[in-house]
Design an enzyme around this catalytic site. Structure first.
Site, PDB file in Angstrom:
ATOM      1  N   SER A  88       7.778 -10.747  -2.310  1.00  0.00           N
ATOM      2  CA  SER A  88       7.959  -9.880  -1.155  1.00  0.00           C
ATOM      3  C   SER A  88       9.009  -8.779  -1.351  1.00  0.00           C
ATOM      4  CB  SER A  88       7.526 -10.185   0.080  1.00  0.00           C
ATOM      5  OG  SER A  88       7.125  -9.425   0.894  1.00  0.00           O
ATOM      6  N   HIS A 100      -0.696 -12.862   1.750  1.00  0.00           N
ATOM      7  CA  HIS A 100       0.597 -12.304   1.262  1.00  0.00           C
ATOM      8  C   HIS A 100       1.514 -13.844   1.276  1.00  0.00           C
ATOM      9  CE1 HIS A 100       4.043  -9.838   0.813  1.00  0.00           C
ATOM     10  NE2 HIS A 100       4.776 -10.439   1.948  1.00  0.00           N
TER      11      HIS A 100
END
Ligand code: GCU
Length: 413
Positions: free
Chosen positions: A251, A392
């Site tokens: 990320s 995610h």
């Protein structure tokens, strides 16, 4: 094409391919003054430095000056962990300058059975002690985002938060595959908040200065700088093979890893896990998170100059395929997740595909497919890609692929 309308209109999130505007990527292999780049030498002498300069001036910000080498404090050299499978080592780098001090803590788990093993180097989100339920890991004193349910309160970690990120760090699996792990809490280098009074940034302030100048480093560049300083340390550590340091980040930390690998050729490989906007994904697609959104939600991540591209992606002199290309010909893995549309999986794939042009210049094939792969079907090669089913995150599935990739790429031909 220049997008007009209010900021709010510009921020309407695109989650549908039909709404992706037409765009043209700036060419990788043509210099700013129109010269075609046809040879590795031209790439290295002309285009690569030019792109590094553009990213540095317009996106990440440049480092304002030298910072003296840190004092190195070895807290532990020979800890035993994971039933003797690992040697645990903990080192503190203390940077100091102009009456300021910044301690950066490094945690290493090295495979006991493999001297000088290749290592994965990755920042963690919540402190070194969060990666394993190991009472010997030193607790960071840096600012951390509050997570009361994990025992992180008043922006400080506690004993309760040991091992809370262990699922993201399958350390035994890494060790069993013959690799070590080196990890650092990113907030040791710069706390992740819109406040330039802490972390490494103030080291270079002149009297009265409160934040970096518009072309100077934001947090992302500070984090990348920190990774290079960890690399300086690893080069001097006799237990580590500094030729085989595999940078990895998830990320926002994937964004930082990519910029670090692009700007520091000592990193042998780079793995971007769900890095998305201003990581691997193409900005001009404006799919999911956009430049305007990232700039308004995280104003400290990029440099002041970058703010002018909010809503004006086509004006950027670069796009993120160029960031990936700066890593060539070193092995690169880009990974997405099906439920992480915010990070634009297709935009990450297309970016890796475009970057492959530079790998070809070096005579190696980059990404070996033109078609977007099905979920959980990794495409391995010098440039690898997968889209994992799920959200995610960085999971054992992701790690399995990274270990396989690293093994393949390290094998002597
Ligand atoms: C937010 C942000 C992303 C970032 C992510 C993360 O979602 O918008 O750009 O990658 O946080 O770091 O988890």
């Amino acid at each position: 094409l220049i997008v007009t309308g209010s900021l709010a209109q510009r921020q309407a999130t695109i989650y549908d391919e039909e709404n992706v505007p037409e765009y043209q990527l700036p060419p990788l292999l043509k210099s700013q003054n129109g010269r075609n780049i046809k040879k590795v030498k031209q790439w290295e002498k002309i285009r690569r430095p030019e792109l590094l300069r553009l990213f540095s001036q317009e996106v990440y910000g440049k480092i304002p000056g030298e910072i003296p080498a840190p004092e190195i404090i070895i807290h532990e050299t020979n800890g035993s962990a994971f039933y003797g499978k690992a040697v645990r080592k903990q080192v503190e780098l203390v940077f100091s300058m102009n009456d300021r001090e910044l301690p950066v803590n490094i945690l290493m788990y090295l495979p006991a059975a493999t001297p000088k093993a290749p290592v994965f180097l990755g920042y963690n989100f919540l402190g070194n002690h969060s990666v394993a339920d190991d009472p010997n890991i030193r607790l960071t004193e840096s600012w951390v985002y509050d997570h009361p349910s994990l025992g992180i309160v008043h922006n400080q970690v506690t004993e309760q938060s040991r091992g809370v990120s262990a699922e993201n760090w399958p350390i035994e699996m890494i060790l069993d595959a013959g690799f070590g792990l080196v990890t650092v809490y990113y907030g040791d280098v710069d706390p992740d908040r819109d406040n330039f009074s802490d972390g490494i940034h103030p080291f270079h302030y002149k009297a009265g200065q409160e934040k970096p100048r518009p072309d100077e480093w934001g947090s992302m560049a500070a984090w990348a700088w920190g990774l290079s300083r960890v690399m300086d340390y690893l080069e001097a550590d006799e237990l580590v093979n500094a030729q085989e340091v595999i940078l990895l980040g998830h990320s926002r930390l994937g964004k930082a890893a990519l910029w670090a690998a692009a700007s520091d050729p000592r990193f042998a490989m780079c793995i971007s896990n769900n890095s998305g906007c201003m990581g691997a994904a193409l900005s001009r697609r404006r799919f999911g998170e956009t430049v305007a959104v990232v700039n308004s939600n995280f104003p400290h991540w990029f440099c002041g100059n970058f703010k002018k591209y909010s809503g004006y992606e086509d004006e950027l002199p670069v796009d993120q395929h160029m960031l990936l290309a700066l890593i060539a010909p070193r092995p690169l893995y880009v990974a997405s997740a099906t439920e992480d549309q915010w990070a634009d999986p297709l935009g990450e794939f297309l970016s890796a595909k475009q970057a492959s042009e530079v790998y070809q210049l070096f005579g190696v094939e980059g990404l070996t497919t033109d078609s977007f792969p099905a979920p959980d079907q990794p495409v391995f090669g010098r440039v690898s890609y997968h889209i994992r089913t799920g959200k995610h995150d960085i999971t054992p599935f992701d790690w399995e692929q990274y270990l396989k990739f690293a093994q393949q790429q390290l094998e002597p031909e």
